[in-house]
Design a protein around this motif. Structure first.
Motif, PDB file in Angstrom:
ATOM      1  N   ILE A  74       3.670  49.428  18.853  1.00 21.46           N
ATOM      2  CA  ILE A  74       5.058  48.910  19.739  1.00 21.46           C
ATOM      3  C   ILE A  74       4.242  47.587  20.285  1.00 21.46           C
ATOM      4  CG2 ILE A  74       7.869  48.333  20.876  1.00 21.46           C
ATOM      5  CD1 ILE A  74       8.561  50.968  19.365  1.00 21.46           C
ATOM      6  N   SER A  75       3.776  47.948  21.204  1.00 20.34           N
ATOM      7  CA  SER A  75       2.693  46.961  22.359  1.00 20.34           C
ATOM      8  C   SER A  75       2.262  46.151  22.021  1.00 20.34           C
ATOM      9  CB  SER A  75       2.215  48.194  22.924  1.00 20.34           C
ATOM     10  OG  SER A  75       3.133  48.819  23.999  1.00 20.34           O
ATOM     11  N   TYR A  85       4.917  43.553  20.669  1.00 14.51           N
ATOM     12  CA  TYR A  85       5.456  42.667  21.682  1.00 14.51           C
ATOM     13  C   TYR A  85       4.021  41.298  22.202  1.00 14.51           C
ATOM     14  CZ  TYR A  85       7.479  42.725  25.793  1.00 14.51           C
ATOM     15  OH  TYR A  85       8.505  41.977  26.989  1.00 14.51           O
ATOM     16  N   ARG A 135       3.059  37.647  28.347  1.00 16.82           N
ATOM     17  CA  ARG A 135       3.169  38.493  27.356  1.00 16.82           C
ATOM     18  C   ARG A 135       3.296  39.755  28.672  1.00 16.82           C
ATOM     19  NH1 ARG A 135       3.413  36.354  21.836  1.00 16.82           N
ATOM     20  NH2 ARG A 135       4.310  34.411  21.958  1.00 16.82           N
ATOM     21  N   LEU A 162       5.572  42.983  29.285  1.00 13.44           N
ATOM     22  CA  LEU A 162       5.105  44.430  28.604  1.00 13.44           C
ATOM     23  C   LEU A 162       5.122  45.533  29.418  1.00 13.44           C
ATOM     24  CD1 LEU A 162       5.261  45.932  26.066  1.00 13.44           C
ATOM     25  CD2 LEU A 162       2.887  45.423  26.081  1.00 13.44           C
ATOM     26  N   ALA A 220      11.123  48.336  24.609  1.00 13.60           N
ATOM     27  CA  ALA A 220       9.704  47.424  24.673  1.00 13.60           C
ATOM     28  C   ALA A 220      10.401  46.926  23.205  1.00 13.60           C
ATOM     29  CB  ALA A 220       8.875  47.597  24.449  1.00 13.60           C
ATOM     30  N   ASP A 267      13.310  45.022  24.209  1.00 14.68           N
ATOM     31  CA  ASP A 267      13.235  43.607  24.415  1.00 14.68           C
ATOM     32  C   ASP A 267      12.442  42.061  23.586  1.00 14.68           C
ATOM     33  OD1 ASP A 267      13.128  41.712  27.467  1.00 14.68           O
ATOM     34  OD2 ASP A 267      11.121  41.673  27.063  1.00 14.68           O
ATOM     35  N   ILE A 268      11.945  43.013  22.684  1.00 14.50           N
ATOM     36  CA  ILE A 268      11.790  41.939  21.500  1.00 14.50           C
ATOM     37  C   ILE A 268      12.652  41.579  20.231  1.00 14.50           C
ATOM     38  CG2 ILE A 268      11.002  42.303  19.012  1.00 14.50           C
ATOM     39  CD1 ILE A 268       8.589  44.258  20.325  1.00 14.50           C
ATOM     40  N   ARG A 296      14.011  38.673  22.646  1.00  8.93           N
ATOM     41  CA  ARG A 296      12.974  37.488  22.661  1.00  8.93           C
ATOM     42  C   ARG A 296      13.006  36.509  21.230  1.00  8.93           C
ATOM     43  NH1 ARG A 296       8.216  37.512  23.177  1.00  8.93           N
ATOM     44  NH2 ARG A 296       7.860  40.145  22.608  1.00  8.93           N
TER      45      ARG A 296
END
Length: 331
Positions: free
Chosen positions: A28-29, A32, A58, A62, A291, A294-295, A298
């Motif tokens: 996921i990071s 992101y 970013r 993150l 995370a 927040d994806i 965004r």
């Protein structure tokens, strides 16, 4: 023999889930850092613009999402043990609102301290005062789950009223900052603000290491004292740690609710309530959840960015309602 095998299987399951969450968090990071208004492919050479986009925008955002998610999830798990209430959570109980009120006071009345460190200190003081108030009321008045929730909701309404008054008397710059805190957003995250994480991350690790101690507290104060636990000293340390984590989270990303409620509860339902395993998993799951949220914040809209607090509330509110109904039916 069967009991020993059962314990071994249970611990093996905890470890498997831990490694699975670590792998998911890494994936996921990576996603992101790639997705956004400008997609960055990991298989092509990065341009200077793309490098700046990752390093200056970013990556600090993150890190803020991971830190806040882990902090709120662990704080929620510890609060639920301290108050003996599975519905306890910093946002629901008004602790996050208390942190935001103190930040508003600094913004309007002590503008010289309106810096990342000043806001962090103010948010911690506000979170500490509200945490102490709730813990004191819960113990002194022996509040039931319903009454404690009502007190927390009332405190949240009160803090919301204070912030609304601040909206009314604010200028344009103050208004934008207040909107940022009230709705929750990581849009302003920068490396300069991450001085807060230098305090928060060690505290998350410290709380995760206190799982066995919290398991003793779950047995009740009398049993914990018989096992050699200094209950009063431990309680004060936990209150201070939670206040710093919640205050730092509000200072870094605004009021973001329901992470501390949903994450520990779902893990308890799926895996059990052993805190020495639950707390580290809550930190990983909370970081991963924020995370992902927040994806969504965004990328959901082409022309604008959703407030992160709205996304987490949309995910958490149905779970909260379900938990309330479930607890009511179990009586």
């Amino acid at each position: 023999m069967e009991f020993t095998e059962l314990i071994i299987r249970k611990h093996t399951r905890w470890r498997r889930v831990t490694w699975t969450l670590l792998a998911l968090l890494f994936i996921i990071s990576a996603v992101y850092l790639m997705v956004g208004e400008v997609f960055i492919s990991p298989f092509s050479e990065l341009t200077q613009l793309q490098q700046q986009l990752i390093l200056q925008l970013r990556l600090p955002r993150l890190l803020a999402a991971l830190t806040i998610g882990a902090s709120l999830a662990v704080s929620g798990a510890v609060l639920q043990v301290m108050l003996g209430n599975v519905l306890a959570e910093p946002g629901v109980l008004g602790i996050s609102g208390g942190a935001s009120v103190m930040m508003v006071i600094v913004l309007f009345f002590i503008p010289a301290f309106a810096t990342p460190i000043g806001f962090m200190i103010a948010a911690i003081i506000g979170a500490l005062l509200f945490t102490l108030l709730l813990v004191s009321m819960a113990r002194a008045l022996r509040l039931t789950t319903t009454r404690l929730l009502l007190v927390g909701v009332a405190l949240g309404i009160l803090t919301g009223a204070v912030v609304t008054w601040a909206f009314y008397f604010s200028d344009d710059l103050s208004l934008r900052q207040l909107m940022y805190w009230l709705m929750g957003s990581l849009g302003g995250a920068s490396w300069y603000q991450h001085v807060v994480t230098l305090v928060m991350l060690p505290l998350v690790v410290w709380l995760c290491a206190k799982g066995q101690l919290l398991d003793k507290l779950m047995m009740g104060e009398l049993h914990a004292k018989q096992l050699g636990v200094d209950v009063e000293a431990v309680r004060w340390k936990l209150i201070l740690a939670i206040s710093i984590l919640v205050g730092g989270s509000v200072a870094l990303g605004g009021v973001i609710g329901f992470v501390g409620l949903v994450v520990p509860h779902l893990l308890r339902l799926a895996l059990g309530s052993e805190n020495r395993f639950l707390l580290p998993l809550s930190a990983l799951f909370g970081a991963m959840l924020l995370a992902v949220a927040d994806i969504v914040a965004r990328t959901a809209l082409n022309s604008a960015e959703l407030p992160l607090g709205v996304v987490t509330t949309s995910l958490g509110a149905p779970v909260f309602i379900w938990m309330l109904v479930k607890n009511h039916d179990s009586r």
